[in-house]
Design an enzyme around this catalytic site. Structure first.
Site, short mmCIF file in Angstrom:
data_model
loop_
_atom_site.label_atom_id
_atom_site.label_comp_id
_atom_site.label_asym_id
_atom_site.label_seq_id
_atom_site.Cartn_x
_atom_site.Cartn_y
_atom_site.Cartn_z
N GLY A 1 0.72 -1.33 -0.05
CA GLY A 1 -0.15 -0.11 -0.07
C GLY A 1 1.02 1.12 -0.04
O GLY A 1 1.97 1.30 -0.50
N SER A 2 0.46 2.29 0.69
CA SER A 2 0.91 3.61 0.44
C SER A 2 2.09 3.63 1.39
O SER A 2 2.15 2.70 2.48
CB SER A 2 0.16 4.58 0.95
N GLY B 1 2.99 2.12 5.24
CA GLY B 1 4.22 1.47 5.63
C GLY B 1 4.92 2.08 6.67
O GLY B 1 5.31 1.26 7.88
N GLU C 1 5.65 -3.45 0.69
CA GLU C 1 5.61 -3.21 -0.80
C GLU C 1 5.00 -1.91 -0.77
O GLU C 1 3.79 -1.96 -0.95
CB GLU C 1 5.13 -4.36 -1.45
#
Ligand code: UN1
Length: 501
Positions: free
Chosen positions: A234-235, A239, A256
């Site tokens: 995600g964004s 993270g 990721e």
């Protein structure tokens, strides 16, 4: 739309009647219509599911890996049979065009095949021991329950990259999909449950579970020390929240996150290849892939040829209902459209010349947020270019020396995907040498998006450093164990130490 979605749900073994009574409403970005509501978890239900996942893990880890592969093979079969329905549900729920919805399901099928093969190839190695009569080996053991967090833009494929690997590795799984795309998650879970039913009794109950809700639900999973691995896609903002929480309890994390992917167009580039590569990368999935092309670094000798041709190509793109043959569908929601407009205003303030970017009204889809993909010619790689805006904005900058292009390519906080179009062998090789692209993906003469599942997928810097999908990414879903066995009748110590007792 509601009827269409209800029919798709039925095809995917879900009862639409069950999906109208929850407390989380789901709307389609295609026209803003309500398409269902699902029940959400609360922290205590998440904790309960984690308990169940621990029990499932204890049973699943003892099954031989090739037998575990059989379950993933059956999941692949379900996906093949239901590719069209699941692809259409993906389109309806996240707004990507049907072709890309089906492409996403194809990625799921591909990773299942890859994982089935891997279930016979998760090999350790043997290592020469320095001691006589000793064997040293490396084993890969199942790691434990795996938490999967996925985003709206690849609502099903990202789960499958993680789930297929985790399952063959002997792990149980809990999936927290984006709260914007719970229906596709429930559909995948239903398909996996069918595969489990065909698999037989040796699959434990609760091997795969779904948790639905907002951040509090995700946080409960992220903070629980029984979750051996949290794989979050995600964004970068997400993270940053997840990474330190998992690290604080010494859990493992696979991140990721965002990308700010560039294509360099060199003097020798074949523009007939580069243009479709750039356009697909920049406007595909309405610029909402983590691998979307966001920056174009163009040699000044080709700039005046390339940019008008690109603008012409942009003008020919059909924007509209993603289920009815358009090439570009809607943005996920109003917030996303507003973010795009803010980014374009910021680029203008930094001296950018904006082409496109306006709102498009699509007949019959007035409740959706459609935008013309934008091209922004920038005088330099200024602040707004360094940010990832999840929308179809392509910033174009000029360069004259190759080193300058490389510096620009690497000079952003993110490090996911990158490419160069060139027919100069030296440039191509320099792009992928140690001082070349700093991204996890570095392509030559293809675009930045649309990676195949066979390679490890992920990138560096703010992209988070994790690798999902192919190559040896499976190792993240296992724990490494070094074992030394003494088959002699002596007990020699390592490093030649004598310890007489
Ligand atoms: C994502 O946007 O999170 O390489 C994944 C690609 C796809 C996956 C994108 N295979 O564009």
């Amino acid at each position: 739309m509601k009827t269409k979605v209800a029919n798709l749900l039925k095809e995917l073994y879900l009862d639409p009647a069950d999906l109208t009574v929850g407390n989380l409403d789901v709307t389609t970005p295609i026209n803003g219509e309500f398409i269902g509501s699902v029940g959400t978890d609360i922290p205590s239900s998440v904790t309960h599911k984690i308990e169940q996942s621990v029990e499932a893990f204890k049973a699943w880890r003892s099954l031989p890996a090739p037998r575990r592969g059989e379950l993933v093979r059956l999941l692949g079969d379900e996906l093949r049979t239901h590719k069209d329905a699941l692809g259409a549900l993906v389109s309806a729920e996240c707004g990507k065009i049907l072709e890309e919805g089906k492409g996403e399901v194809q990625e799921m099928i591909d990773i299942c095949e890859f994982a089935v093969g891997l279930s016979r190839a998760i090999n350790g190695q043997t290592i020469p021991s320095e001691r006589p009569g000793h064997h040293m080996r490396e084993y890969w053991q199942p790691i434990g329950p795996v938490g999967i967090i996925s985003a709206f833009n690849f609502p099903v494929a990202v789960w499958s990259w993680n789930a297929a690997l985790a399952l063959i590795c002997g792990d149980s799984i809990i999936w927290k999909p984006s709260e914007k795309t719970p229906l596709t998650a429930l559909a995948c879970q239903a398909l996996l449950e069918r595969a489990i039913a065909k698999f037989g009794d040796d699959a434990p109950a609760n091997l795969s579970q779904v948790i639905i809700g907002h951040a509090d639900v995700g946080e409960t999973m992220v903070d629980d020390e029984r979750m051996a691995l949290i794989s979050a896609t995600g964004s970068t903002r997400m993270g940053r929240a997840v990474g330190p929480r998992v690290a604080a309890r010494f859990g493992k994390c696979l991140l990721e996150l965002g990308g700010n992917n560039a294509i360099i167009v060199a003097p020798t580039a074949d523009l007939d290849m580069a243009i479709p590569g750039i356009v697909f990368g920049a406007v595909g999935t309405a610029g909402q892939r983590c691998t979307s092309t966001r920056r174009l670094i163009v040699h000044d000798s080709v700039y005046d040829n390339l940019v008008p041709r690109l603008k012409k190509a942009y003008e020919s793109i059909s924007i509209g209902d993603p289920l009815s043959g358009a090439l570009v569908g809607p943005l996920i929601d109003k917030d996303s459209f507003d973010a795009m407009q803010r980014a374009l205003d910021a680029a203008k303030a930094e001296g950018g010349a904006v082409f496109g970017g306006e709102k498009v009204t699509v007949e019959g889809c007035e409740g959706g947020y459609y935008a013309k993909p934008a091209i922004v010619e920038m005088p330099a790689q200024s602040e707004s270019v360094c940010e990832e805006t999840f929308a179809p904005i392509l910033y174009i900058m000029k360069y004259s020396e190759f080193e300058e292009a490389m510096t620009m390519q690497n000079d952003v906080p993110q490090g996911l995907s990158s490419s160069i179009f060139t027919n100069d062998m030296r440039e191509a090789e320099m792009f992928i040498c140690s001082s070349g692209s700093d991204c996890g993906i570095a392509n030559v003469n293809i675009g930045t998006s649309g990676a195949e599942i066979g390679g490890a997928f992920g990138g560096e810097k703010e992209t988070g450093g994790g690798r999902e999908s192919g190559s040896d990414a499976w190792k993240a879903y296992m724990r490494r164990q070094t074992s030394t066995v003494n088959y002699s009748r002596e007990l020699p110590l390592a490093q030649g130490i004598k310890f007489d007792i």
